[in-house]
Motif scaffolding. Structure first.
Motif, PDB file in Angstrom:
ATOM      1  N   GLY A  72       0.785  -1.267   0.032  1.00  0.00           N
ATOM      2  CA  GLY A  72       0.064   0.031  -0.006  1.00  0.00           C
ATOM      3  C   GLY A  72       0.816   1.316   0.013  1.00  0.00           C
ATOM      4  O   GLY A  72       0.289   2.403  -0.226  1.00  0.00           O
ATOM      5  N   THR A  73       1.973   1.245   0.448  1.00  0.00           N
ATOM      6  CA  THR A  73       2.784   2.306   0.386  1.00  0.00           C
ATOM      7  C   THR A  73       3.655   2.356  -0.989  1.00  0.00           C
ATOM      8  O   THR A  73       4.089   3.623  -1.141  1.00  0.00           O
ATOM      9  N   ARG A  74       3.501   1.778  -2.190  1.00  0.00           N
ATOM     10  CA  ARG A  74       4.056   1.707  -3.316  1.00  0.00           C
ATOM     11  C   ARG A  74       3.065   2.716  -4.134  1.00  0.00           C
ATOM     12  O   ARG A  74       1.930   2.780  -3.999  1.00  0.00           O
ATOM     13  N   TYR A  75       3.854   3.504  -5.298  1.00  0.00           N
ATOM     14  CA  TYR A  75       2.876   4.100  -6.305  1.00  0.00           C
ATOM     15  C   TYR A  75       2.409   3.028  -7.017  1.00  0.00           C
ATOM     16  O   TYR A  75       2.876   2.287  -7.548  1.00  0.00           O
ATOM     17  N   THR A  76       1.074   3.106  -6.946  1.00  0.00           N
ATOM     18  CA  THR A  76       0.362   2.109  -7.867  1.00  0.00           C
ATOM     19  C   THR A  76      -0.603   2.904  -8.716  1.00  0.00           C
ATOM     20  O   THR A  76      -1.495   3.683  -8.434  1.00  0.00           O
ATOM     21  N   SER A  77      -0.472   2.882 -10.209  1.00  0.00           N
ATOM     22  CA  SER A  77      -1.228   3.671 -11.138  1.00  0.00           C
ATOM     23  C   SER A  77      -2.703   3.107 -11.333  1.00  0.00           C
ATOM     24  O   SER A  77      -2.862   2.092 -11.022  1.00  0.00           O
ATOM     25  N   ASP A  78      -3.280   4.158 -11.423  1.00  0.00           N
ATOM     26  CA  ASP A  78      -5.019   4.150 -11.633  1.00  0.00           C
ATOM     27  C   ASP A  78      -4.852   3.905 -13.441  1.00  0.00           C
ATOM     28  O   ASP A  78      -6.024   3.697 -13.544  1.00  0.00           O
ATOM     29  N   GLY A  79      -4.283   3.949 -14.131  1.00  0.00           N
ATOM     30  CA  GLY A  79      -4.270   3.822 -15.641  1.00  0.00           C
ATOM     31  C   GLY A  79      -4.669   5.181 -16.316  1.00  0.00           C
ATOM     32  O   GLY A  79      -4.863   4.974 -17.531  1.00  0.00           O
ATOM     33  N   ASN A  80      -5.039   6.239 -15.452  1.00  0.00           N
ATOM     34  CA  ASN A  80      -5.558   7.230 -16.210  1.00  0.00           C
ATOM     35  C   ASN A  80      -4.222   8.623 -15.811  1.00  0.00           C
ATOM     36  O   ASN A  80      -4.579   9.030 -14.638  1.00  0.00           O
ATOM     37  N   PRO A  81      -3.662   8.945 -16.707  1.00  0.00           N
ATOM     38  CA  PRO A  81      -2.680  10.027 -16.523  1.00  0.00           C
ATOM     39  C   PRO A  81      -3.109  11.350 -16.296  1.00  0.00           C
ATOM     40  O   PRO A  81      -2.339  12.245 -15.918  1.00  0.00           O
ATOM     41  N   ALA A  82      -4.602  11.649 -16.309  1.00  0.00           N
ATOM     42  CA  ALA A  82      -5.252  12.554 -16.044  1.00  0.00           C
ATOM     43  C   ALA A  82      -5.554  13.126 -14.711  1.00  0.00           C
ATOM     44  O   ALA A  82      -5.919  14.320 -14.446  1.00  0.00           O
ATOM     45  N   VAL A  83      -5.476  12.120 -13.786  1.00  0.00           N
ATOM     46  CA  VAL A  83      -6.066  12.301 -12.550  1.00  0.00           C
ATOM     47  C   VAL A  83      -4.935  11.574 -11.613  1.00  0.00           C
ATOM     48  O   VAL A  83      -4.048  10.862 -11.917  1.00  0.00           O
ATOM     49  N   ILE A  84      -5.073  12.040 -10.163  1.00  0.00           N
ATOM     50  CA  ILE A  84      -4.106  11.449  -9.326  1.00  0.00           C
ATOM     51  C   ILE A  84      -5.119  10.773  -8.217  1.00  0.00           C
ATOM     52  O   ILE A  84      -5.887  11.561  -7.450  1.00  0.00           O
ATOM     53  N   SER A  85      -5.106   9.344  -8.152  1.00  0.00           N
ATOM     54  CA  SER A  85      -5.976   8.598  -7.594  1.00  0.00           C
ATOM     55  C   SER A  85      -5.004   8.266  -6.174  1.00  0.00           C
ATOM     56  O   SER A  85      -3.849   7.687  -6.273  1.00  0.00           O
ATOM     57  N   TYR A  86      -5.721   8.091  -5.217  1.00  0.00           N
ATOM     58  CA  TYR A  86      -5.269   7.621  -3.885  1.00  0.00           C
ATOM     59  C   TYR A  86      -6.308   7.207  -2.916  1.00  0.00           C
ATOM     60  O   TYR A  86      -7.481   7.803  -2.937  1.00  0.00           O
TER      61      TYR A  86
END
Length: 330
Positions: A298-312
């Motif tokens: 859970g501490t790693r950067y994991t992509s949401d696949g959408n470069p236009a938003v920042i999910s967390y």
């Protein structure tokens, strides 16, 4: 029902405009964007684009190691294979520092960096391709065996890289033509902490100019500090007469923050030395850190696949202020 996100056009415009930061840490939007992939529920892939990113540091890849900075070809290949199995996707330092992390949903960025321009990293064979046994050829081979594992890295060079002469210049052009980043490591591998400010600037400029002369039209975007030594003037490595860099790499011993995190410092990006699980200071090396990051996914950067938003995940600290409009907690 999973929440499917539709990104407002205003957010994309804001990101393309750069949001007023001088570090260059923005996501780029193409003038003619490719068709958007199907939306992905960020919770389904446990996206966390405020997570940490390993920036791995390599030097020589050589059969008989003489330094803790060396890796054998077998160890190097094994580490790349591990990264591929664990769904890491290589990105360049320039893209990382600029926040251009466009990778598939559920995957993690990793930055592969190589210092000193050693011929074991890349030497071109008679066919004009990286010779077998070199680090770049191994990276290409691993990527071919693992679709989705991008064969890109950032190569930080001094004077006469990759053996120098026409062969070294040809290797630099091959790197440029094949999506690798060529970064500055100063012309003479100068310790910028002990050098005078004038000498430090001169050596950065000479290194930058040498790259531009060998690869016409190329503009280096980042610098790796020799020895990880930071000059007293923190502005000096990033900006001066003839150079303007979006990222400066340390030696370091820990993963880097997300480029969207409040604590991200583009002029002081930490790296992790590639190293096995044992040996001097192995607790700060790549094997141990990759184990830690796998155990605390859970501490790693994991992509949401959408470069236009920042999910967390909700409850995490919000992105830095310049990215507030792109924030998408879930």
């Amino acid at each position: 029902m999973p929440r499917l996100r539709i990104v407002a056009a205003s957010v994309a415009v804001l990101l393309a405009a750069g949001c007023g930061t001088d570090s260059g840490s923005t996501r780029s939007v193409s003038a003619t964007p490719a068709p958007a992939p199907a939306p992905v529920d960020p919770a389904q892939v446990q996206a966390n684009e405020l997570g940490r990113i390993p920036v791995l540091m390599y030097h020589r890849v050589i059969a008989t190691t003489t330094s803790v900075y060396d890796r054998t070809p077998d160890d190097f290949r094994a580490e790349l294979e591990r990264l591929a199995r664990e769904n890491y996707v290589p990105v360049t330092t320039a893209d990382f520092a600029a926040g251009r992390i466009d990778i598939p949903a559920g995957t993690h960025p990793v930055v592969l960096t190589f210092d000193d321009g050693d011929p074991t990293q890349i030497t071109l064979g008679p066919d004009g391709r990286p010779a077998p046994g070199t680090a770049v050829r191994t990276l290409l081979d691993v990527a071919a065996a693992h679709p989705g594992f991008r064969p890109v890295a950032s190569m930080y060079v001094n004077a006469e890289p990759f053996g120098g002469g026409p062969g070294g210049a040809a290797a630099l052009r091959w790197l440029r033509d094949n999506g690798f980043e060529i970064g500055n490591h100063t012309f003479g591998h100068t310790n910028l902490r002990t050098a005078s400010a004038e000498k430090a600037r001169q050596d950065i400029v000479r290194g930058d100019q040498a790259i531009r002369q060998a690869v016409p039209g190329y503009q280096p975007a980042t610098l790796a500090l020799p020895f990880g030594a930071r000059p007293r003037d923190p502005e000096l490595p990033a900006r001066g007469d003839g150079y303007d860099y979006s990222g400066v790499l340390l030696v370091g011993a820990n993963p880097a923050p997300s480029p969207f995190a409040e604590e991200f410092a583009p002029r002081a990006i930490p790296r992790i030395r590639s190293q096995g699980p044992t040996g001097s200071e192995a607790e700060f090396g790549s094997s141990v850190w990759l184990d830690k990051m796998a155990a605390s996914a859970g501490t790693r950067y994991t992509s949401d696949g959408n470069p236009a938003v920042i999910s967390y995940p909700t409850g995490k600290a919000a992105p830095a202020a310049q990215y507030a409009a792109a924030a998408s907690p879930y």
